[in-house]
Design a protein around this motif. Structure first.
Motif, PDB file in Angstrom:
ATOM      1  N   ARG A 178      -5.522 -13.762   4.363  1.00 42.56           N
ATOM      2  CA  ARG A 178      -6.638 -14.442   4.155  1.00 42.56           C
ATOM      3  C   ARG A 178      -7.786 -13.683   4.032  1.00 42.56           C
ATOM      4  O   ARG A 178      -8.241 -12.890   4.892  1.00 42.56           O
ATOM      5  N   GLU A 179      -8.657 -13.815   3.155  1.00 44.46           N
ATOM      6  CA  GLU A 179     -10.054 -13.205   2.913  1.00 44.46           C
ATOM      7  C   GLU A 179     -11.091 -14.446   2.295  1.00 44.46           C
ATOM      8  O   GLU A 179     -10.503 -15.368   1.659  1.00 44.46           O
ATOM      9  N   ARG A 287      -5.738  -0.278  -0.539  1.00 41.65           N
ATOM     10  CA  ARG A 287      -6.648  -0.315   0.342  1.00 41.65           C
ATOM     11  C   ARG A 287      -6.597   0.715   1.487  1.00 41.65           C
ATOM     12  O   ARG A 287      -7.480   1.086   2.110  1.00 41.65           O
ATOM     13  N   SER A 288      -5.261   0.859   1.831  1.00 42.09           N
ATOM     14  CA  SER A 288      -4.936   2.148   2.818  1.00 42.09           C
ATOM     15  C   SER A 288      -5.462   3.536   2.086  1.00 42.09           C
ATOM     16  O   SER A 288      -6.193   4.155   2.870  1.00 42.09           O
TER      17      SER A 288
ATOM     18  N   ALA B  37     -10.892 -10.356   7.329  1.00 41.87           N
ATOM     19  CA  ALA B  37      -9.261 -10.330   6.706  1.00 41.87           C
ATOM     20  C   ALA B  37      -8.311 -10.607   7.838  1.00 41.87           C
ATOM     21  O   ALA B  37      -8.361 -10.253   9.054  1.00 41.87           O
ATOM     22  N   ILE B  62     -13.914  -4.811   3.694  1.00 41.97           N
ATOM     23  CA  ILE B  62     -12.639  -4.203   4.559  1.00 41.97           C
ATOM     24  C   ILE B  62     -11.570  -3.785   3.587  1.00 41.97           C
ATOM     25  O   ILE B  62     -11.101  -4.257   2.691  1.00 41.97           O
ATOM     26  N   ASP B  63     -11.317  -2.473   3.782  1.00 46.99           N
ATOM     27  CA  ASP B  63     -10.335  -2.023   3.071  1.00 46.99           C
ATOM     28  C   ASP B  63      -8.961  -2.226   3.600  1.00 46.99           C
ATOM     29  O   ASP B  63      -8.243  -3.110   3.256  1.00 46.99           O
ATOM     30  N   TYR B  64      -8.538  -1.237   4.700  1.00 50.56           N
ATOM     31  CA  TYR B  64      -7.170  -1.512   5.190  1.00 50.56           C
ATOM     32  C   TYR B  64      -7.293  -3.008   5.900  1.00 50.56           C
ATOM     33  O   TYR B  64      -7.912  -3.056   7.115  1.00 50.56           O
ATOM     34  N   PRO B  65      -6.386  -4.053   5.411  1.00 52.63           N
ATOM     35  CA  PRO B  65      -6.351  -5.206   6.174  1.00 52.63           C
ATOM     36  C   PRO B  65      -5.592  -5.394   7.480  1.00 52.63           C
ATOM     37  O   PRO B  65      -5.677  -6.589   7.940  1.00 52.63           O
ATOM     38  N   LYS B  66      -4.982  -4.455   7.973  1.00 51.06           N
ATOM     39  CA  LYS B  66      -4.229  -4.559   9.321  1.00 51.06           C
ATOM     40  C   LYS B  66      -5.022  -3.950  10.136  1.00 51.06           C
ATOM     41  O   LYS B  66      -5.818  -2.981  10.123  1.00 51.06           O
ATOM     42  N   THR B  68      -5.472  -1.014  13.084  1.00 51.85           N
ATOM     43  CA  THR B  68      -5.096   0.360  13.071  1.00 51.85           C
ATOM     44  C   THR B  68      -5.447   0.666  14.790  1.00 51.85           C
ATOM     45  O   THR B  68      -4.654   1.477  15.423  1.00 51.85           O
TER      46      THR B  68
END
Lengths: 377, 182
Positions: A178-179, A287-288, B37, B62-66, B68
């Protein structure tokens, strides 16, 4: 006036994008991790006079959207893994009969039942070659929830413009993530509607190349009557096995993409101006990669990101030009090496191309990409 | 405050942790107008199994959404604590339900605990709002969103008939942690 904002899942954004584009028919069969697309469509379509139907399986779902599309509806289905495999024969039917429709595949681990709740990007080659025979393909891999909305609208536009199925590839992560998104107002995004025939009904031919490479598609059930078949066909829609007619029709169908690449292809570039290492990544993993670019730059490594938004057709001209300046290309993807094959092909390996594959149900992290780049240099 | 802040809500499937994450993200992204996110991972089971929901809050896209390096983690079950506390960054914080997490994970992070589910049942009146008690506690613990934004997001998310119950749950959780930190 301030834009209307909402916190939406990627799957929800996809469904609202379809509604924005004017979708009026959804035929589906629920499957994790795509089910929220069907959920939203089942609630919203009746409100706008559209039709939602849950079919007996994914094959029936695909058949239902082709029937609906032939009558003039903008038609849509959503599925994942095993469901996508089941749809392949009818995707081929949509290609040869030239029926516009949109299929979202929220990719999960495979093959077979695989890992229903785990993310994956392992259907990239299926999106290109899943159905048999030479056929055109458009597949779009958006990254953020905002982009999932806008690219779903574009997927419908492309389907209607080129008279063919268009696939949207999400994965379990950006499908369920969700964003905040700004919901476009009517008119903010372009919406393309199907070209209608201008000839008299008695003169109409559904595949009349005299009308150009993309002949107008009349609505079934209107005064325009025509024949639809999965066999190779002549301009009037009836089967033929005359070599010159079959050849011309096959080539015309592929030309719809080849002649219009610049209008279909789309990519994004990040910090590529002086990049020596090019990361190529799509969907969630882009995105990573974007985060990895920033980390690498801080460590003095000139890295940049090339993000194809259309995977098919692949933006090959731009990729080829960029490869000339690169010392290395690194391709992280949640599979064991799929898009990398296309990158190796189009760049003719003018520089080393290395992959990072991951199929354990966990995303590729920025740290994993940084480590791989440093190992290569 | 650093620009990127990572929260993890973990426990068993069916405990409402995804909902808690969504409310946190709505408070940050919709009410406070920042970037957020929210993501989740869970097994194929509808109930049970280890479940987690993550929320990244940032002042930049926000790039990486999880997650870290987790700044703050909630664990409602022993299984979740064992599985997910390892991702907490040095100096981070872990909130646990002291009735269910008997073996405290060890690491370079601070542990805060109270009987979250028991508080929901005995003080708020319904065990089902334990996730909202936990949300209020996480807001007090982290200060990453304002108390008011969190409450507004709770009110916006729940059905009308349950607004008072959920407000009570949220504020009870908030006050519990505030008292523990005092």
């Amino acid at each position: 006036m301030a834009k209307k904002v909402a916190l939406l899942q990627g799957n929800e954004a996809c469904a609202y994008g379809a509604l924005y584009a004017g979708c009026s028919f959804f035929g589906g069969y629920p499957i994790t991790p795509s089910t929220e697309v069907a959920e939203v469509m089942s609630v919203e379509l009746p409100k706008v006079g559209g039709t939602f139907i849950q079919m007996e399986d994914e094959i029936g779902a695909m058949a239902s959207i082709l029937g609906a599309a032939l009558t003039g509806a903008k038609a849509f289905t959503a599925t994942s893994g095993p469901g996508m495999s089941l749809k392949q024969e009818l995707i081929g039917y949509a290609c040869i009969a030239e029926i516009p429709c949109v299929i979202v595949n929220v990719m999960r681990g495979g093959p077979s039942t695989g890992m229903p709740t785990g993310p994956s990007q392992s259907d990239v080659m299926q999106a290109r070659w899943g159905t048999h025979g030479d056929h055109p393909a458009i597949a779009i891999a958006p990254s953020s929830c905002q982009e999932i909305f806008s690219e779903t609208v574009r997927a419908f536009n492309l389907a209607e413009t080129y008279r063919m199925p268009v696939q949207i590839l999400l994965d379990e992560i950006n499908g369920h993530m969700r964003e905040r998104i700004e919901l476009p107002e009517p008119g903010d995004l372009e919406v393309v509607n199907r070209q209608q025939p201008t000839v008299a009904p008695e003169d109409y031919k559904p595949y009349d190349h005299a009308q150009g490479d993309i002949p107008p598609l009349a609505s079934f059930g209107s005064e325009y009557r025509y024949h639809v078949t999965g066999l190779n066909k002549a301009a009037d829609g009836f089967p033929t096995s005359k070599p010159e007619l079959v050849d011309a029709e096959e080539r015309r169908q592929l030309r719809k993409i080849e002649a219009n690449r610049s209008l279909i292809e789309k990519n994004e570039e990040y910090r590529l101006e002086d990049a020596e290492v090019i990361l190529v990544a799509y969907g969630t993993i882009s995105r990573s990669a974007r985060s990895a670019v920033d980390h690498l730059r801080k460590d003095g490594i000139k890295a940049g990101l090339f993000r194809p938004i259309t995977l098919w057709p692949f933006p090959e001209k731009r990729m080829t030009d960029l490869a000339e300046q690169a010392r290395a290309i690194v391709v992280p993807e949640m599979n064991l090496g799929q898009l990398i094959l296309e990158i190796e092909r189009v760049t003719r390996r003018v520089c080393p191309v290395a992959g990072i594959g991951r199929v354990d149900g966990e995303p590729i992290t920025p740290a994993q990409i940084v480590a791989k780049v440093k190992e290569i240099l | 405050m650093s620009k990127r802040y990572e929260l993890r809500f973990s426990g068993a499937g069916g405990q409402g942790l995804v909902t808690a994450g969504i409310i946190m993200a709505e408070a940050a992204a919709i009410i406070e107008g920042r970037y957020a996110a929210q993501s989740q991972s869970y097994g194929p089971e509808a109930r049970g199994g280890a479940s987690k929901s993550e929320v990244i809050i940032s002042d930049e896209p926000i790039d990486y959404p999880k997650a870290t390096a987790v700044d703050a983690c909630l664990a409602l079950t022993q299984q979740a604590a064992d599985k997910y506390a390892g991702g907490i960054k040095p100096g981070g914080v872990l909130l646990i339900d002291s009735d269910f997490v008997k073996r405290e994970p060890e690491g370079d992070f601070r542990v805060v605990k109270f009987p979250i589910i028991r508080t929901a049942r005995d003080e708020v009146g319904r065990e089902i709002v334990a996730n909202v008690v936990a949300l209020g506690a996480m807001v007090a613990l982290t200060g990453i969103i304002s108390r008011e934004a969190g409450e507004q997001a709770v009110v916006a998310r729940v059905p009308e008939a349950f607004i008072e119950l959920n407000k009570k749950a949220y504020n009870t959780g908030f006050e519990k942690v505030k008292a523990l930190l005092a």
